[in-house]
Design a protein around this motif. Structure first.
Motif, PDB file in Angstrom:
ATOM      1  N   GLU A   3      -5.398  13.256   0.326  1.00 61.35           N
ATOM      2  CA  GLU A   3      -4.536  12.079   0.762  1.00 61.35           C
ATOM      3  C   GLU A   3      -5.139  10.724  -0.031  1.00 61.35           C
ATOM      4  O   GLU A   3      -6.344  10.633  -0.098  1.00 61.35           O
ATOM      5  CB  GLU A   3      -4.672  11.814   2.400  1.00 61.35           C
ATOM      6  CG  GLU A   3      -3.594  10.587   2.524  1.00 61.35           C
ATOM      7  CD  GLU A   3      -3.802  10.369   4.170  1.00 61.35           C
ATOM      8  OE1 GLU A   3      -4.352   9.343   4.599  1.00 61.35           O
ATOM      9  OE2 GLU A   3      -3.081  11.071   4.917  1.00 61.35           O
TER      10      GLU A   3
ATOM     11  N   SER B 100      -4.749   6.790  -0.648  1.00 58.82           N
ATOM     12  CA  SER B 100      -4.118   5.465  -0.278  1.00 58.82           C
ATOM     13  C   SER B 100      -4.661   4.248  -1.229  1.00 58.82           C
ATOM     14  O   SER B 100      -5.852   4.057  -1.520  1.00 58.82           O
ATOM     15  CB  SER B 100      -4.663   5.073   1.062  1.00 58.82           C
ATOM     16  OG  SER B 100      -4.390   4.009   1.587  1.00 58.82           O
TER      17      SER B 100
ATOM     18  N   ASN C  21       0.679  -1.165   0.002  1.00 55.73           N
ATOM     19  CA  ASN C  21      -0.130   0.057  -0.004  1.00 55.73           C
ATOM     20  C   ASN C  21       0.654   1.238   0.086  1.00 55.73           C
ATOM     21  O   ASN C  21       1.889   1.249   0.635  1.00 55.73           O
ATOM     22  CB  ASN C  21      -0.705   0.088   1.248  1.00 55.73           C
ATOM     23  CG  ASN C  21      -1.599   1.081   1.482  1.00 55.73           C
ATOM     24  OD1 ASN C  21      -1.377   2.365   1.974  1.00 55.73           O
ATOM     25  ND2 ASN C  21      -2.969   1.340   0.700  1.00 55.73           N
TER      26      ASN C  21
ATOM     27  N   THR D 286       0.613   5.493   0.472  1.00 56.94           N
ATOM     28  CA  THR D 286      -0.244   6.635   0.898  1.00 56.94           C
ATOM     29  C   THR D 286       0.362   7.909   0.641  1.00 56.94           C
ATOM     30  O   THR D 286       1.837   8.234   0.770  1.00 56.94           O
ATOM     31  CB  THR D 286      -0.531   6.684   2.276  1.00 56.94           C
ATOM     32  OG1 THR D 286      -1.164   5.417   2.486  1.00 56.94           O
ATOM     33  CG2 THR D 286      -1.532   7.848   2.711  1.00 56.94           C
TER      34      THR D 286
END
Length: 808
Positions: free
Chosen positions: A167, A169, A158, A160
């Motif tokens: 933001e 992700s 993942n 971010t």
């Protein structure tokens, strides 16, 4: 009481009690402890949250080396003279953006990795927990923010990051392209990675790290006026600091060698241009001689003509070399005037020498021009930094041009002298036969060009040998190595400072509170302000007292320190006006709230216990509270009697205590001061003196109104009440001023509600000696330190864990 003139009384002698000063300073020890705790906590928080800075250092020796090859040919490399400001010049070069930028390019700078802790984020350099390959990367336009990496499973991870402030992700697959903004890259599958491992990374270009290195780089001479240079670089990452400093020293050596090589290269280019021209001239002159000999069948000239030819060739060869130096000077002047970024001296091709001042000026100019080129990348032309360096460049240019013009004039004079010698030789040649004269002229041109050509070819070879043998003008004596002991923040200094500031703040707070304190707290303070004697000190009752003082505490708590202190005042009253069987006692104070009614009530109560008939009069016709103390109505009282509304027996009331009567103030009249000045008031006191042993009057505050003045003048004893912690310093001077104004010798002071408080106590001890000791002073005690003696069974002993008592 012995009568003394107030003007003749002197203040008692007071000596400094150093032990008391120490007690004052530690009286609020918990303030000091609290201050220490705050500063120590603040220092620990600062150390906890402030990133540690590490320093690494290296040592270089600046020197000018000759190459071995150059030594064989007796050639000295350009710029061999060290100027007086060599160290300063070289440190400017070391700290220049060019050198640091090249050094950063030698580091593994392209991707920075971080790990996020509870307090701060730390750089992992030189560790690279992830292998990332760039696919699309524009050094001007790329994604610059931090990217958070977190493994999801063996095949996915993942990321971010933020796009346009939002933001994002997303999950990605290892070894597959990832595109964030204009940047594309691939994260290769790691061999082993903990699922809880979280890393942050960002992409860099060399320019991003130049400021980080340049701002933390320091250089200095290890010993003044030596050529040993110490370099220090500080950074939050010790390994990065060491690698960056080593790269800077390495790049400086490369830059220094390149700068020295540039001068030789420029000389070679200059010689090549001259050789190209002379090559054509030599070949043309040689061909012309052959053709002339064949045409005129003339093989050689006479010995006389040959001698003249030899002299002319020597002079013209010198002339040609001097003209070459003039050409070199003009070339340098053009470089200076054109404002190039570098300038080099190439004036040794003719074998001449220039003064050292010109050599140093040109070398300094070259360094300043390089510095300006670096600053121009950061600052505009109107900035202070650029303007200052421009002024320095202009000054050096002017000095260099003046020196160059001087050398040019010197060469011109030498050429003029040679021309005059050649003119004499030409006169000798002019008398020779025509064919011989023409052959001499042709051979002169050939020999001169050939000699200059040979000279330049030799100089070119020397310059090429010199360039190949040039070595850097410095040596790395000690490489930088990582230092894992932080230099900042200095834990010992910070903790030591926290302790010092904690103690100073705690003690300073104690001193400040004392300085700002405007109130009287102890008898020593009163004794330092007035000559009026202190009749006694009444202790502060330890428990809460009802607002109306309805309970005679001196009676209800007979075994308390408070009751004993009231009895002490009662005892001293017997010594006042001792010649009178019946006494008139007036009780007043400066302002309301100092406890005059409380003192009057309790003192009258204790007097009634010794077979004295006592009457207490509420002579404060404005704001009396005596009726509340006895819990009786205030409908009929003193004001009614003075205004002829009632008779004396109508206003006298009996208390529950034997020998103790009282008169309340009555309704507030419109003219209280005038009523107290009437003859009826005097008659009232005279009548009461026939019925009672003691007539006590509780009057209005003398500092607010003048109601008490007529009563004070009628009294045998005037008690002025000062309340500890309530009355200000000015209050202690009022009794003496009143006594002096009305010629009274019966004024005394009672300190009320005294509770021992070392913080505000006076650090002087009173000594009654000589003329200061006599009947004007009375025995009394403040009973400090006797609470636990066992004599005062009505006192509730405070426990040490009762923290409230610390803040009383």
């Amino acid at each position: 009481m012995e009568e003394l003139d107030n003007n003749q009384k002197k203040l008692p002698i007071q000596e400094i009690d150093y032990f008391k000063i120490a007690r004052i300073l530690i009286s609020r020890w918990y303030w000091i402890v609290g201050s220490l705790a705050v500063f120590i906590l603040a220092s620990n928080l600062y150390l906890w949250y402030t990133p540690k800075t590490f320093a690494t250092s290296g040592i270089m020796k600046l020197e000018e080396k000759k190459s071995e090859i150059a030594d064989l040919s007796n050639i000295i490399t350009a710029g061999s003279e060290r100027g007086t400001s060599k160290i300063q010049s070289e440190t400017s070069v070391i700290q220049s953006r060019t050198v640091i930028l090249n050094a950063v390019r030698d580091l593994d700078y392209q991707i920075s990795f971080y790990v996020e802790g509870r307090v701060r984020t730390s750089e992992l350099y030189p560790l690279r927990p992830l292998e990332i390959e760039k696919l699309t990367f524009d050094s001007v336009n790329f994604y610059r923010d931090l990217i958070t990496f977190k493994p999801v499973n063996k095949s996915t991870f993942n990321l971010t990051y933020k796009i346009a402030g939002n933001e994002v992700s997303k999950n990605y697959i290892y070894n597959n392209p990832v595109t964030i903004g204009p940047t594309a890259f691939v994260i290769k599958k790691p061999g082993y990675l903990n699922k809880n491992s979280v890393f942050l990374f960002r992409f860099n270009v060399p320019e991003d790290l130049v400021g980080r290195v340049q701002s933390n780089l320091r250089t200095a001479e290890t010993v003044k006026y030596s050529n040993i240079l110490s370099l220090q670089l500080t950074d939050a990452n010790p390994q990065f600091a060491a690698d960056a400093l080593n790269a800077i020293m390495k790049e400086y050596l490369i830059y220094d060698r390149s700068r020295k090589t540039q001068s030789a290269s420029q000389m070679i280019n200059f010689i090549d241009g001259q050789l190209k021209f002379l090559s054509t001239e030599v070949k043309g002159a040689e061909k012309s001689i052959e053709q002339f000999k064949q045409k005129n069948k003339l093989m050689e000239v006479s010995s006389k003509a040959d001698g003249v030819l030899t002299k002319a060739k020597d002079l013209e060869s010198q002339q040609s070399l001097l003209k070459l130096q003039l050409v070199a000077i003009e070339d340098l002047k053009q470089q200076i005037n054109k404002d190039k970024n570098n300038v080099n001296l190439n004036l040794n091709i003719g074998g001449g020498t220039l003064d050292q001042a010109l050599t140093a000026a040109v070398e300094k100019l070259d360094i300043l021009l390089s510095q300006r080129a670096e600053l121009s990348k950061t600052y505009t032309g109107n900035s202070t930094q650029i303007q200052e360096i421009n002024r320095a460049i202009l000054q050096i240019k002017n000095n260099a041009l003046i020196a160059l013009n001087g050398n040019s004039n010197s060469l011109s004079r030498s050429i003029s002298y040679i021309n005059s010698q050649l003119a004499l030789l030409n006169q000798e040649i002019s008398v020779l036969p025509g064919a011989e004269r023409d052959l001499i002229s042709l051979k002169r041109d050939f020999d001169i060009n050939e000699k200059v050509y040979s000279f330049l070819s030799e100089k070119k070879l020397e310059a090429q040998i010199s360039r190949s043998g040039i070595l850097p003008g410095a040596t790395i004596i000690e490489q930088a190595s990582p230092n894992y002991w932080p230099v900042a923040p200095n834990e010992r200094d910070i903790q030591r400072s926290a302790i010092i500031f904690g103690l100073v703040t705690g003690l300073g707070l104690i001193i400040l509170i004392r300085i700002l304190n405007p109130y009287i707290y102890d008898k020593e303070t009163i004794e330092s302000l007035t000559t009026v004697p202190i009749l006694g000190v009444i202790r502060k009752f330890p428990n809460l007292i009802d607002e109306d003082n309805a309970q005679a505490l001196a009676i209800s708590k007979p075994k308390s320190i408070f009751a004993e202190s009231v009895r002490s005042v009662r005892t001293n009253l017997n010594f006042l006006a001792s010649d009178k069987k019946r006494k008139i006692i007036c009780v007043t104070s400066e302002v309301a709230g100092e406890g005059k009614s409380f003192v009057s009530y309790n003192l009258a109560s204790t007097l009634s216990l010794i077979d004295k008939k006592v009457i207490l009069i509420a002579a404060d016709l404005r704001r009396s509270k005596l009726h509340r103390t006895f819990k009786v109505p205030n409908d009929i009282g003193l004001s009614n009697y003075l205004s002829h509304q009632n008779e004396l027996d109508d206003v006298i009331l009996n208390s529950s205590q034997t020998n103790f009567d009282f008169i309340v103030s009555g309704p507030v009249p419109p003219n209280p001061s005038e009523l107290l000045h009437t003859q009826r008031m005097k008659d009232l006191i005279d009548e009461l003196c026939t019925r009672y042993d003691i007539v006590m009057l509780d009057t209005a505050p003398i500092g607010l109104v003048s109601d008490a003045i007529p009563v004070i003048r009628l009294s045998d004893i005037n008690i002025f009440v000062i309340r500890s912690g309530k009355s200000k310093f000015n209050a202690a001077t009022i009794p003496q001023r009143i006594a002096h104004e009305y010629n009274l010798d019966n004024t005394v002071i009672v300190l009320n509600a005294y509770a021992e408080d070392i913080l505000h106590s006076r650090y002087y001890t009173t000594k009654f000696t000589g003329s200061n000791y006599g009947s004007s002073y009375y025995y009394y005690s403040d009973y400090s330190g006797y609470e636990a003696s066992g004599y005062y069974t009505d006192e509730e002993k405070e426990k040490w864990w009762n923290f409230k008592r610390w803040f009383k």
